[in-house]
Design a protein around this motif. Structure first.
Motif, PDB file in Angstrom:
ATOM      1  N   PHE A  76      11.133   4.384 -10.417  1.00  0.00           N
ATOM      2  CA  PHE A  76       9.846   3.885  -9.928  1.00  0.00           C
ATOM      3  C   PHE A  76       9.941   3.510  -8.435  1.00  0.00           C
ATOM      4  CE2 PHE A  76       6.444   0.423 -10.135  1.00  0.00           C
ATOM      5  CZ  PHE A  76       5.398   1.333 -10.122  1.00  0.00           C
ATOM      6  N   HIS A  77      11.051   2.863  -8.041  1.00  0.00           N
ATOM      7  CA  HIS A  77      11.248   2.526  -6.627  1.00  0.00           C
ATOM      8  C   HIS A  77      11.333   3.786  -5.770  1.00  0.00           C
ATOM      9  CE1 HIS A  77      11.711  -1.837  -6.335  1.00  0.00           C
ATOM     10  NE2 HIS A  77      12.306  -1.816  -7.536  1.00  0.00           N
ATOM     11  N   ARG A  78      12.059   4.783  -6.255  1.00  0.00           N
ATOM     12  CA  ARG A  78      12.238   6.017  -5.462  1.00  0.00           C
ATOM     13  C   ARG A  78      10.915   6.751  -5.272  1.00  0.00           C
ATOM     14  NH1 ARG A  78      16.940   9.125  -8.488  1.00  0.00           N
ATOM     15  NH2 ARG A  78      16.510  10.674  -6.849  1.00  0.00           N
ATOM     16  N   VAL A  79      10.054   6.707  -6.298  1.00  0.00           N
ATOM     17  CA  VAL A  79       8.742   7.363  -6.182  1.00  0.00           C
ATOM     18  C   VAL A  79       7.809   6.554  -5.280  1.00  0.00           C
ATOM     19  CG1 VAL A  79       6.662   7.955  -7.483  1.00  0.00           C
ATOM     20  CG2 VAL A  79       8.903   8.562  -8.392  1.00  0.00           C
ATOM     21  N   SER A  80       7.928   5.225  -5.321  1.00  0.00           N
ATOM     22  CA  SER A  80       7.000   4.342  -4.603  1.00  0.00           C
ATOM     23  C   SER A  80       7.325   4.175  -3.122  1.00  0.00           C
ATOM     24  CB  SER A  80       6.986   2.953  -5.264  1.00  0.00           C
ATOM     25  OG  SER A  80       6.693   3.026  -6.628  1.00  0.00           O
ATOM     26  N   GLN A  81       8.541   4.497  -2.706  1.00  0.00           N
ATOM     27  CA  GLN A  81       9.029   4.113  -1.383  1.00  0.00           C
ATOM     28  C   GLN A  81       8.269   4.742  -0.216  1.00  0.00           C
ATOM     29  OE1 GLN A  81      13.013   5.668  -0.466  1.00  0.00           O
ATOM     30  NE2 GLN A  81      12.775   7.191  -2.108  1.00  0.00           N
ATOM     31  N   TYR A  82       7.529   5.822  -0.466  1.00  0.00           N
ATOM     32  CA  TYR A  82       6.855   6.491   0.651  1.00  0.00           C
ATOM     33  C   TYR A  82       5.416   6.016   0.854  1.00  0.00           C
ATOM     34  CZ  TYR A  82      10.974   9.380   0.369  1.00  0.00           C
ATOM     35  OH  TYR A  82      12.292   9.792   0.350  1.00  0.00           O
ATOM     36  N   HIS A  83       4.991   5.058   0.050  1.00  0.00           N
ATOM     37  CA  HIS A  83       3.673   4.478   0.290  1.00  0.00           C
ATOM     38  C   HIS A  83       3.767   3.535   1.500  1.00  0.00           C
ATOM     39  CE1 HIS A  83       0.045   2.021  -0.312  1.00  0.00           C
ATOM     40  NE2 HIS A  83      -0.413   3.037  -1.034  1.00  0.00           N
TER      41      HIS A  83
END
Length: 605
Positions: A76-83
């Motif tokens: 979840f962190h890896r997917v969210s990091q580009y926001h």
């Protein structure tokens, strides 16, 4: 355990957002983590944000938590990091919420769909060559068409109450629902009977959030035409004997009044100090929804502040609220919490307070009739209602399924007489106070705390009032169940403690009803924001005094250079929208101005 089908309408945070249906590849359990890892590597390589929409971010969190548990946190962190607003702390907090609400039906297909929309390939090169062969492309196209056709044909199915709920109900309610021929019919008979009975439990109350509350409930059964909601009308028969008793009392009072009036007329002018008798109250249980505001309040007051609005067409009440003389929406909302309703009786020039009103309401209608009564999600009426959205079954109903000897009318009339014995006993007895046990109170607070946290993240702050009032509704369910147990034991005392089976039944019902309310909430029209700059029409409204007549509003119009015909049109529009109330001929009240004692004094003078 069988996984629930993902229902996007239940999770998206924007009501009315169109649901996109995509055909995704199926993955077995052993390869799912590998596939998610491969996709996230593609996201990291391209620095793509697939969580730009808040609802997408929340749903991806649910999918990872449900499928991988704590292992999904890092994903979840890896997917969210580009926001652009990514925060490690906020991301952890959201995933914690997702972990608490696991098992809600959001699958990995949600993540795969958003990744594909962002341009991340979901298949290996070998699979791609296979997928784009002419034969397979034709086959996939056919599958997509069939899937879309099925979705168009089959509407979203709402959950019904569990079969395990009904054997635990009080015996009287089991008799009510035993004639049902479908799950939906069984549910509406249960809800309709509970709400009708909620108007007829005299002297039964409890303390909720520090305030004394009674059992009264508001219900709206909504469905398309011919869905079967007409069965609800039998619930009215359960309390019809109470209404008949009220009418008999009113009839006797009227006869007594007529004798006293005849005596007064005969002795008027002959006997000194004789007083004219007062008209008796028009006591009744069933209060017509199609009423003026003063008429509705007067009927409620005449019946000691107790009543039941029972209308099978919900727009009857909606039309009353929109009429010049019938907008009693304010008093209707106050009655849910037993707040004092005040009104002025012009005939007797009397100011009346109805203290601790106890009003229950049963309505049914189509989804459009819901929107007519409750125009937007911020309207205080919405959160006060129990909503039940009936599933439509496009099959012929067995019209000979009922096995009652003399038809349903006789069957429910007999049940009504049975309930009347309980009503009479409570009315003649002492005050009864209802209690939850200490353990039940702890369970109650924990249960609704979790529901509030879940739906606040899904529907937002506007839905909080609905969750909080569902708590009061559940408490009232417990109170009604406990009162009906008296019919089985024959025992009454000043202290009535909730049985565990009744407490658990109430929570089980709320688990279903919160989903029905969420669906109706999502389909309400969005509130249109008014322009911030005052236009000529708004200036005219703001310049009008609290009480005025035609001459006065024409003077205001002239001062603002508004033609007389235009001003008359404005007044008509204001009356229709409830901004102005036409008290009588050539006598208006500007309801947009707060009531003050000075304005009341001015009115009297």
């Amino acid at each position: 355990m069988e996984r629930k089908t993902f229902n996007p309408l239940e999770w998206l945070d924007k009501p009315g957002q169109q649901v996109k249906v995509t055909e995704q590849s199926k993955y077995n359990t052993s390869t799912q983590l590998e596939e998610v890892e491969r996709i996230i590597q593609g996201i990291e390589a391209s620095h793509i944000d697939v969580t730009s929409a808040y609802s997408d971010w929340v749903n991806i969190g649910f999918a990872f938590a449900d499928e991988f548990g704590e292992t999904g946190r890092n994903l979840f962190h890896r997917v969210s990091q580009y926001h652009p607003e990514y925060s490690t702390q906020e991301c952890d907090k959201q995933f914690d919420n997702c972990m608490k609400a696991r098992g809600q039906g959001v699958s990995l297909k949600t993540f795969f769909y958003h990744a594909k929309e962002a341009g991340i390939p979901l298949t290996t090169p070998k699979q791609e060559r296979q997928a784009y062969s002419p034969a397979s492309r034709s086959e996939n196209h056919s599958k997509n068409l069939n899937t879309q056709a099925e979705i168009k044909k089959e509407p979203e199915q709402m959950p019904t109450f569990s079969d395990s709920l009904f054997p635990e109900l009080p015996e009287f309610l089991q008799k009510v629902i035993q004639i049902a021929t479908s799950n939906e019919e069984r549910d509406i008979l249960l809800l309709g009977s509970l709400v009708a009975i909620s108007a007829c439990l005299p002297k039964v109350s409890g303390i909720y959030d520090g305030k004394r509350v009674y059992s009264n409930l508001f219900l709206f059964i909504t469905a398309q035409a011919s869905a079967g909601k007409g069965r609800l009308v039998h619930c009215r028969q359960l309390v019809n004997p109470v209404h008949k008793e009220f009418r008999e009392q009113a009839k006797l009072h009227k006869q007594h009044y007529e004798l006293e009036l005849a005596e007064y007329n005969a002795n008027k002018g002959k006997v000194e100090g004789i007083e004219k008798p007062e008209k008796p109250p028009e006591k009744m249980l069933f209060i017509p929804a199609n009423n003026s505001s003063t008429g509705a309040y007067q009927l409620l007051g005449d019946s000691d502040g107790k009543g039941l609005i029972f209308e099978t067409e919900g727009d009857t009440l909606a039309h009353a609220f929109k009429s010049d003389y019938g907008n009693y929406s304010d008093g209707f909302r106050k009655a849910f919490h037993h707040e004092t309703i005040s009104y002025y009786r012009r005939t007797d020039r009397e100011y009346v307070d109805i203290e601790s009103p106890c009003l229950s309401t049963v309505l049914s209608g189509t989804p459009k009739q819901v929107a007519a009564l409750i125009p937007n999600a911020e309207n205080g009426l919405f959160s006060r209602f129990i909503f039940y959205y009936m599933n439509v079954r496009p099959v012929w109903k067995n019209v000979f399924a009922s096995q009652t000897a003399n038809g349903l009318d006789d069957y429910f009339d007999a049940l009504g007489n049975e309930f009347f014995s309980l009503y009479s006993s409570l009315k003649a007895g002492q005050d009864v106070q209802f209690f939850l046990t200490a353990d039940q109170q702890d369970q109650f607070n924990q249960f609704f705390g979790q529901i509030q946290e879940k739906y606040m993240s899904i529907q937002g702050i506007d839905y909080m009032a609905t969750i909080r009032r569902l708590g009061l509704i559940a408490y009232r369910f417990c109170m009604i169940f406990s009162a009906l147990r008296i019919m089985e034991t024959g025992e009454t005392s000043s202290k009535m403690i909730c049985e565990e089976r009744d407490f658990q039944a109430s929570l089980a019902m709320v688990k279903v009803l919160v989903k029905h309310s969420s669906k109706v909430f999502a389909e309400l029209p969005e509130d249109i924001q008014k322009p911030t700059r005052l236009n000529r029409k708004e200036k005219f409204l703001n310049k009008l005094p609290k009480h005025f007549n035609r001459q006065k509003y024409l003077e205001v119009a002239a001062a603002l250079s508004i033609p007389h015909k235009t001003a008359e049109g404005y007044i008509t529009d204001f009356c229709k929208s409830g901004l102005i109330h036409r008290e009588s001929q050539d006598n208006y009240i500007n309801t947009s101005i707060e009531d003050t004692q000075d304005s009341e004094d001015a009115k009297e003078n």
